[in-house]
Every structure is written in C-alpha cells, then in structure tokens.
Design an enzyme around this catalytic site. Sequence first.
Site, PDB file in Angstrom:
ATOM      1  N   PRO A  56      -0.339  -5.606   3.862  1.00 22.84           N
ATOM      2  CA  PRO A  56      -1.192  -5.650   5.064  1.00 22.84           C
ATOM      3  C   PRO A  56      -0.482  -5.075   6.293  1.00 22.84           C
ATOM      4  CG  PRO A  56      -1.173  -7.759   3.926  1.00 22.84           C
ATOM      5  CD  PRO A  56      -0.079  -6.929   3.322  1.00 22.84           C
ATOM      6  N   ARG A  74      -8.897  11.151  -8.286  1.00 31.40           N
ATOM      7  CA  ARG A  74     -10.142  11.944  -8.323  1.00 31.40           C
ATOM      8  C   ARG A  74     -10.068  13.178  -7.415  1.00 31.40           C
ATOM      9  NH1 ARG A  74     -13.589  11.228  -4.414  1.00 31.40           N
ATOM     10  NH2 ARG A  74     -15.509  11.563  -5.588  1.00 31.40           N
ATOM     11  N   ASP A  78     -17.879  14.439  -0.713  1.00 31.70           N
ATOM     12  CA  ASP A  78     -17.554  13.009  -0.593  1.00 31.70           C
ATOM     13  C   ASP A  78     -17.920  12.457   0.772  1.00 31.70           C
ATOM     14  OD1 ASP A  78     -14.415  12.735  -2.408  1.00 31.70           O
ATOM     15  OD2 ASP A  78     -16.509  12.476  -2.991  1.00 31.70           O
TER      16      ASP A  78
HETATM   17  C1  4FV Z   1      -2.501  -5.845   0.652  1.00 29.42           C
HETATM   18  C2  4FV Z   1      -3.486  -5.312   1.505  1.00 29.42           C
HETATM   19  C3  4FV Z   1      -2.221  -7.269   0.458  1.00 29.42           C
HETATM   20  C4  4FV Z   1       0.120  -9.531   0.655  1.00 29.42           C
HETATM   21  C5  4FV Z   1       1.005 -10.559   0.043  1.00 29.42           C
HETATM   22  C6  4FV Z   1       0.208  -9.098  -1.670  1.00 29.42           C
HETATM   23  C7  4FV Z   1      -0.693  -8.972  -0.476  1.00 29.42           C
HETATM   24  C8  4FV Z   1       0.988 -10.342  -1.442  1.00 29.42           C
HETATM   25  N1  4FV Z   1      -1.881  -4.822   0.068  1.00 29.42           N
HETATM   26  N2  4FV Z   1      -3.438  -3.948   1.379  1.00 29.42           N
HETATM   27  N3  4FV Z   1      -4.370  -5.946   2.274  1.00 29.42           N
HETATM   28  N4  4FV Z   1      -1.084  -7.568  -0.236  1.00 29.42           N
HETATM   29  O1  4FV Z   1      -2.967  -8.135   0.924  1.00 29.42           O
HETATM   30  O2  4FV Z   1      -2.466  -3.692   0.529  1.00 29.42           O
HETATM   31  O3  4FV Z   1       2.301 -10.128  -1.849  1.00 29.42           O
END
Ligand code: 4FV
Length: 265
Positions: A88, A153, A168
Amino acid sequence: MRIVVLTIFPELVAALWSHGMVRRAVEQRAVSAEAVNIRDFAPDRHHVTDDRPYGGGCGMVMKPEPLAAALRHARDTAPGARAILMSPQGRRFDQAIARELSELPGLILVCGRYEGVDDRLVGGLIDEELSIGDYVLTGGELAAMAVADAVTRLIPGVLGGEESAERDSFSDGRLEHGHYTRPPVFEGEAVPEVLLSGHHARIERWRLESSLMRTFVNRPDLFEGRPVAPAERDIFEAWRARLQGLLGDEATPAAGTRKRRRERG
Ligand code: 4FV
C-alpha cells in the site's frame, strides 16, 4: 518477458498462468512465468519466514534473510528484471505503468504477508513498491497477479487479432464504450440501432460518444489536464448545443447574469 513471483503461497499465484490469456501467453513463450516459494530460502528446519516486530506491537514481519536469498535467486534467473514489492506504500498501479513494465525484460514481484517485509530490503534488493489501491490485503499475491495479468496482455502478440490493447480503457485516457452481442433484444432491451447498421463511421462516432459519456459521468477526473481531441470536441460541441437548446439563452453565464439583473429590475 520473464515474470518471477516471490511468495509463500506459490500455488495461489500459479493459478494465474494456468488459465485463459496468460496461460496462452506462457504456451506461446511470450512470457515465462515462475512462482518461487520464499520458504525454500529459509535455512531452518521449519522454514520460518516471519518474526516479531522490533519495537513491539501486533502482527509479524517477513524476515530479511529468506527474502534476500529468494531475490538473489530470482535475479539470477531474470537478468535485467525490476524487483517490485506489492504494498500500500507504493505508487498507484495504472495502465500507463502496465505499459511501462511491459517493455522490461523481466519482473520480480514480491508478495508480502503479515504486517509487511523488513524495510531494509526496500531500496536495496527491491527496486520499487507498487500499490493496486488504498486498501489492505492479507497478502501481496492478488496484487502481483493483477500486475502480471495487466502487463502480460500488453506484450506484443499476446492479445490475438480479435483483441487490441489500443482500444483499451485508459489507453486513450477514456473509459471504454459500451459492448453488446447477440441477441439483438434481451428482456425487452434492444441493442443500439447504429451498431447493427454496418455503417462504420456512425458506429465509430457512437462508440466515441459512449466512451465520452461514460467517462464524463463515471470518471470526470480522467479529463483533467488531458487535451481534447478534435473528434471529441465535435461531440462536446454537439452536447453544448443540445444543452443550450434545453436551457434557452440562460445557458451562458453572461446571459444568466443579464437575466438575474433584469429580474432584480
Ligand atoms: C497491497 C496493496 C497490500 C499489506 C500487508 C500485504 C498487503 C500485507 N499490495 N497493493 N493494497 N498488501 O494491501 O499492493 O503484507
């Protein structure tokens, strides 16, 4: 392109390339994909990949050693690849980034679990972080699969003749037009007549107007800072004329002021 996904649940990720277009891309050798189990790089008998956080607090953190070993292994099998941690904290993934990544020789997608991975890896063996959205997943696998799917893709030759990335959503900064197929009438609702007309110019114009309308209603933010193409301007001008007709001469701000002044006498 080579895609290596580092995860403690390889079977979950491998589902992606055993179905549909991504499976076909692997069979066509447009992509070579591998899910690597981080546990295989944990030297202890129980293949432990997580530990308690320094500074206390709840949850666990992914240990640096197994992940570092897995990253070095992946780099050996994917020279020139970009190592990306799904998190995140990353920059928000979108179609432009998908296109950028599709031009690389390889991707190493790191899937965190628990509270995340030891931060000493980020900026070291991990080149960058990517987020698929402002919400928290239980693991990075679904995010890695979304990235791998969107990138695959776009690799030349993966989309067959009938599909094209050019049309797209987002490829021209707009949402896609509506799509219809048989039957011509479904539960009393007919397919827009123009689409059955075979008149390609009218069909193109209808599709452009449908795309502009859906973008205007659902994602007006996509128009911000985006130049208006001549064909789009024609359609916006037609909308403005129709609105002017509806609103009479109050349509222009100046006219509106004049009217209010008249009303105030
Ligand atoms: C996430 C997202 C996500 C955070 C802690 C995995 C989690 C756990 N990855 N975009 N939103 N990852 O929430 O890519 O380890």
